[in-house]
Scaffold this motif. Structure first.
Motif, PDB file in Angstrom:
ATOM      1  N   ILE A  26       0.839  -1.197   0.000  1.00  0.00           N
ATOM      2  CA  ILE A  26       0.000   0.000   0.000  1.00  0.00           C
ATOM      3  C   ILE A  26       0.875   1.248   0.000  1.00  0.00           C
ATOM      4  CG2 ILE A  26      -1.638   1.340   1.380  1.00  0.00           C
ATOM      5  CD1 ILE A  26      -2.906  -1.335   2.202  1.00  0.00           C
ATOM      6  N   LEU A  27       1.942   1.235   0.800  1.00  0.00           N
ATOM      7  CA  LEU A  27       2.834   2.389   0.863  1.00  0.00           C
ATOM      8  C   LEU A  27       3.547   2.640  -0.465  1.00  0.00           C
ATOM      9  CD1 LEU A  27       4.437   2.012   4.401  1.00  0.00           C
ATOM     10  CD2 LEU A  27       2.737   3.676   3.661  1.00  0.00           C
ATOM     11  N   LEU A  28       3.793   1.599  -1.229  1.00  0.00           N
ATOM     12  CA  LEU A  28       4.440   1.752  -2.530  1.00  0.00           C
ATOM     13  C   LEU A  28       3.403   1.882  -3.637  1.00  0.00           C
ATOM     14  CD1 LEU A  28       7.442  -0.704  -2.204  1.00  0.00           C
ATOM     15  CD2 LEU A  28       7.469   1.780  -2.148  1.00  0.00           C
ATOM     16  N   TYR A  29       2.375   2.662  -3.356  1.00  0.00           N
ATOM     17  CA  TYR A  29       1.337   3.000  -4.343  1.00  0.00           C
ATOM     18  C   TYR A  29       0.665   1.764  -4.932  1.00  0.00           C
ATOM     19  CZ  TYR A  29       3.498   7.553  -3.948  1.00  0.00           C
ATOM     20  OH  TYR A  29       4.005   8.707  -3.460  1.00  0.00           O
ATOM     21  N   PHE A  30       0.222   0.886  -4.057  1.00  0.00           N
ATOM     22  CA  PHE A  30      -0.543  -0.298  -4.423  1.00  0.00           C
ATOM     23  C   PHE A  30       0.214  -1.184  -5.414  1.00  0.00           C
ATOM     24  CE2 PHE A  30      -3.730   2.505  -2.703  1.00  0.00           C
ATOM     25  CZ  PHE A  30      -4.454   1.643  -1.916  1.00  0.00           C
ATOM     26  N   ASP A  31       1.400  -1.584  -5.011  1.00  0.00           N
ATOM     27  CA  ASP A  31       2.188  -2.514  -5.822  1.00  0.00           C
ATOM     28  C   ASP A  31       1.499  -3.876  -5.794  1.00  0.00           C
ATOM     29  OD1 ASP A  31       4.377  -3.460  -7.330  1.00  0.00           O
ATOM     30  OD2 ASP A  31       5.285  -4.264  -5.500  1.00  0.00           O
ATOM     31  N   SER A  32       1.085  -4.337  -6.957  1.00  0.00           N
ATOM     32  CA  SER A  32       0.248  -5.537  -7.014  1.00  0.00           C
ATOM     33  C   SER A  32       0.995  -6.796  -6.589  1.00  0.00           C
ATOM     34  CB  SER A  32      -0.324  -5.710  -8.419  1.00  0.00           C
ATOM     35  OG  SER A  32       0.709  -5.842  -9.361  1.00  0.00           O
ATOM     36  N   VAL A  33       2.287  -6.885  -6.857  1.00  0.00           N
ATOM     37  CA  VAL A  33       3.048  -8.079  -6.487  1.00  0.00           C
ATOM     38  C   VAL A  33       3.167  -8.185  -4.974  1.00  0.00           C
ATOM     39  CG1 VAL A  33       5.274  -9.224  -6.679  1.00  0.00           C
ATOM     40  CG2 VAL A  33       4.300  -8.086  -8.665  1.00  0.00           C
ATOM     41  N   LEU A  34       3.489  -7.082  -4.313  1.00  0.00           N
ATOM     42  CA  LEU A  34       3.596  -7.104  -2.848  1.00  0.00           C
ATOM     43  C   LEU A  34       2.241  -7.384  -2.199  1.00  0.00           C
ATOM     44  CD1 LEU A  34       6.019  -4.125  -2.206  1.00  0.00           C
ATOM     45  CD2 LEU A  34       6.499  -6.545  -1.942  1.00  0.00           C
TER      46      LEU A  34
END
Length: 136
Positions: A26-34
């Motif tokens: 979420i902090l990395l702008y909704f990174d789908s892999v994470l």
């Protein structure tokens, strides 16, 4: 103190890492892999902690089917690389899942978060943050 088996301890670790990856995603702008990795770790940790049968009966009770379908639909949407829509569906499903609990999950959870200040290390840390944020 609650005694945990080794398998449940692994589950606690998986849930912790899952929540970390979800927060980091979420902090990395909704990174789908994470987010997808966090969802998989969280759900597998939940299965390790309470067991497959109890997890299955929790999610697929008749009054909780709407919340479960939104939650798992959100997980599926995140896995298909639509992270914002997937997380919104997951959040809606999570709220619906725990809204129908008779003893009301959210007040108990917030009460537990309030008791975290009794942990010595956290209380010292919160005290330092409180002291440094005073306006003089």
């Amino acid at each position: 103190m609650v005694s945990l088996t080794d398998f449940q301890r692994i589950g606690v670790g998986l849930v912790g890492f899952g929540l970390f990856f979800i927060l980091f995603g979420i902090l990395l702008y909704f990174d789908s892999v994470l987010l997808a990795f966090g969802n998989i770790l969280f759900l597998s940790g939940l299965v390790c902690i309470i067991g497959f049968r109890r997890t299955f009966t929790f999610f697929f009770q008749r009054p909780k089917l709407k919340g479960s379908s939104f939650f798992f639909g959100g997980v599926l949407i995140v896995l298909m690389r639509w992270p914002i829509l997937g997380m919104l569906l997951e959040a809606y499903g999570f709220i619906n899942l725990f809204r129908s609990v008779p003893w009301s999950f959210f007040p108990v959870a917030f009460g537990f978060l309030g008791t975290l200040t009794n942990i010595p290390l956290l209380s010292k840390l919160l005290q330092k943050v409180e002291d440094s944020s005073t306006m003089v």
